[in-house]
Design a protein around this motif. Structure first.
Motif, PDB file in Angstrom:
ATOM      1  N   CYS A  64       0.830  -1.212   0.000  1.00 37.77           N
ATOM      2  CA  CYS A  64       0.000   0.000   0.000  1.00 37.77           C
ATOM      3  C   CYS A  64       0.863   1.259   0.000  1.00 37.77           C
ATOM      4  CB  CYS A  64      -0.936   0.003   1.203  1.00 37.77           C
ATOM      5  SG  CYS A  64      -2.332  -1.148   1.078  1.00 37.77           S
ATOM      6  N   ARG A  65       1.918   1.262   0.805  1.00 38.74           N
ATOM      7  CA  ARG A  65       2.794   2.433   0.822  1.00 38.74           C
ATOM      8  C   ARG A  65       3.461   2.648  -0.527  1.00 38.74           C
ATOM      9  NH1 ARG A  65       4.249   0.104   5.855  1.00 38.74           N
ATOM     10  NH2 ARG A  65       6.274  -0.570   5.019  1.00 38.74           N
ATOM     11  N   LEU A  66       3.906   1.573  -1.144  1.00 38.75           N
ATOM     12  CA  LEU A  66       4.530   1.693  -2.464  1.00 38.75           C
ATOM     13  C   LEU A  66       3.527   2.211  -3.498  1.00 38.75           C
ATOM     14  CD1 LEU A  66       6.570  -1.643  -2.545  1.00 38.75           C
ATOM     15  CD2 LEU A  66       7.524   0.670  -2.394  1.00 38.75           C
ATOM     16  N   ALA A  67       2.326   1.648  -3.485  1.00 38.71           N
ATOM     17  CA  ALA A  67       1.312   2.061  -4.459  1.00 38.71           C
ATOM     18  C   ALA A  67       0.849   3.490  -4.215  1.00 38.71           C
ATOM     19  CB  ALA A  67       0.125   1.102  -4.421  1.00 38.71           C
ATOM     20  N   LEU A  68       0.773   3.906  -2.961  1.00 39.93           N
ATOM     21  CA  LEU A  68       0.401   5.297  -2.667  1.00 39.93           C
ATOM     22  C   LEU A  68       1.470   6.269  -3.156  1.00 39.93           C
ATOM     23  CD1 LEU A  68      -1.109   4.878   0.899  1.00 39.93           C
ATOM     24  CD2 LEU A  68      -2.330   5.716  -1.122  1.00 39.93           C
ATOM     25  N   ALA A  97     -10.291  -3.543  -7.338  1.00 35.29           N
ATOM     26  CA  ALA A  97     -11.416  -2.607  -7.445  1.00 35.29           C
ATOM     27  C   ALA A  97     -11.075  -1.247  -6.850  1.00 35.29           C
ATOM     28  CB  ALA A  97     -12.647  -3.190  -6.750  1.00 35.29           C
ATOM     29  N   LEU A  98     -10.124  -1.222  -5.936  1.00 34.66           N
ATOM     30  CA  LEU A  98      -9.740   0.002  -5.224  1.00 34.66           C
ATOM     31  C   LEU A  98      -8.573   0.736  -5.890  1.00 34.66           C
ATOM     32  CD1 LEU A  98     -10.454   1.442  -2.456  1.00 34.66           C
ATOM     33  CD2 LEU A  98      -8.587   0.109  -1.464  1.00 34.66           C
ATOM     34  N   ARG A  99      -8.082   0.235  -6.992  1.00 36.61           N
ATOM     35  CA  ARG A  99      -6.799   0.700  -7.523  1.00 36.61           C
ATOM     36  C   ARG A  99      -6.735   2.199  -7.796  1.00 36.61           C
ATOM     37  NH1 ARG A  99      -7.353  -2.753 -13.155  1.00 36.61           N
ATOM     38  NH2 ARG A  99      -9.110  -1.610 -14.063  1.00 36.61           N
ATOM     39  N   ARG A 100      -7.830   2.817  -8.156  1.00 37.26           N
ATOM     40  CA  ARG A 100      -7.792   4.263  -8.419  1.00 37.26           C
ATOM     41  C   ARG A 100      -7.573   5.076  -7.141  1.00 37.26           C
ATOM     42  NH1 ARG A 100      -9.950   5.444 -13.602  1.00 37.26           N
ATOM     43  NH2 ARG A 100     -10.920   3.617 -14.562  1.00 37.26           N
ATOM     44  N   ALA A 101      -7.927   4.504  -5.998  1.00 37.60           N
ATOM     45  CA  ALA A 101      -7.778   5.238  -4.744  1.00 37.60           C
ATOM     46  C   ALA A 101      -6.321   5.529  -4.410  1.00 37.60           C
ATOM     47  CB  ALA A 101      -8.420   4.449  -3.601  1.00 37.60           C
ATOM     48  N   PHE A 102      -5.402   4.738  -4.964  1.00 36.83           N
ATOM     49  CA  PHE A 102      -3.983   4.917  -4.667  1.00 36.83           C
ATOM     50  C   PHE A 102      -3.346   6.048  -5.470  1.00 36.83           C
ATOM     51  CE2 PHE A 102      -4.933   0.590  -3.462  1.00 36.83           C
ATOM     52  CZ  PHE A 102      -4.187   0.399  -2.309  1.00 36.83           C
ATOM     53  N   LEU A 103      -4.045   6.527  -6.476  1.00 36.54           N
ATOM     54  CA  LEU A 103      -3.425   7.419  -7.453  1.00 36.54           C
ATOM     55  C   LEU A 103      -3.660   8.889  -7.151  1.00 36.54           C
ATOM     56  CD1 LEU A 103      -4.504   5.505 -10.682  1.00 36.54           C
ATOM     57  CD2 LEU A 103      -2.300   5.348  -9.486  1.00 36.54           C
ATOM     58  N   CYS A 104      -2.658   9.698  -7.478  1.00 40.99           N
ATOM     59  CA  CYS A 104      -2.829  11.146  -7.520  1.00 40.99           C
ATOM     60  C   CYS A 104      -1.848  11.697  -8.554  1.00 40.99           C
ATOM     61  CB  CYS A 104      -2.636  11.796  -6.156  1.00 40.99           C
ATOM     62  SG  CYS A 104      -0.941  11.803  -5.545  1.00 40.99           S
ATOM     63  N   ALA A 105      -2.225  12.795  -9.174  1.00 42.93           N
ATOM     64  CA  ALA A 105      -1.455  13.335 -10.294  1.00 42.93           C
ATOM     65  C   ALA A 105      -0.001  13.648  -9.941  1.00 42.93           C
ATOM     66  CB  ALA A 105      -2.162  14.565 -10.867  1.00 42.93           C
TER      67      ALA A 105
END
Length: 227
Positions: A64-68, A97-105
């Motif tokens: 999770c930390r890596l993906a965030l 299903a949650l994969r977009r939650a990890f993303l930010c520009a």
């Protein structure tokens, strides 16, 4: 070795469509420790890495930390084509299903272009060092082009296709750079940076930490008992 693998699949050149006859098959996965292990004197192991076969498994919190942070290798696990997953549990499906939650520009731009810049430094070092061009130069250049393409796509659209629609331009780019056209590699990275600076992204400015936290707590709840 990790016991409770939640999600795992094939990544790397095989997933991108860039594998050759001698390419290794790389795998990555997410596992959970028994929750009770988190309360002892020593923290449980967060990663297992093996070669031959090439497998990297990250504990759920570390992944999770890596993906965030938009780590490209961690991120791609959540975006694989369905046929490349080798382990999918209910919690693994929830993670996809949650994969977009990890993303930010901001983090996508920084991570993908940052990793591409590392590949460029590898290309330059191998191309200008003793022995000159070798097959590893072409490989590093291919990964540079692939990171740029996927980073641009993820930043512009909020989604990423791990399997390249047309891998041939990436292969040709690798051969051109390996043949001595280092300027093409510098130009590609510079153009990508300019493109992302000019464009707008549908991604938010910050990831959805609360949604990620809920998933991780569900993992901990599911693994409370010691098997």
């Amino acid at each position: 070795m990790a016991r409770h693998v939640l999600l795992a699949g094939i990544i790397g050149s095989t997933a991108y469509g860039l594998a050759g006859p001698g390419s290794d098959v790389d795998r990555i996965g997410v596992f959970a420790v028994d929750t009770v292990e988190l309360h002892g004197l020593r923290a449980p192991r967060e990663s297992y890495v093996t070669t031959r076969p090439d497998v990297t498994l990250h504990e759920a919190a570390k992944w999770c930390r890596l993906a965030l942070g938009a780590n490209p290798t961690a991120t791609e696990l959540a975006w694989l084509p369905p046929d490349l997953y080798e382990t999918r549990t209910a919690l693994g499906d929830d993670l996809v299903a949650l994969r977009r939650a990890f993303l930010c520009a901001p983090r996508v731009r920084a991570a993908y272009l940052g990793y591409a810049a590392r590949q460029l430094r590898t290309v330059e070092r191998r191309l200008t060092g003793p022995g000159g061009a070798n097959p590893r130069v072409a490989k590093a250049a291919r990964h540079l082009a692939r990171l740029v393409a996927q980073g641009r796509q993820l930043y512009r659209t909020g989604t990423v296709e791990i399997r390249l629609a047309d891998p041939e331009p990436v292969r040709r780019f690798g051969e051109r750079v390996a043949g001595g056209d280092l300027a093409a590699a510098y130009r590609l990275l510079a153009e990508a940076g300019d493109d992302l600076d000019r464009g707008r992204s549908p991604l938010p400015d910050r990831p959805d930490d609360e949604a990620v936290e809920r998933w991780l707590r569900a993992v901990r709840a599911a693994h409370l008992a010691v098997a």
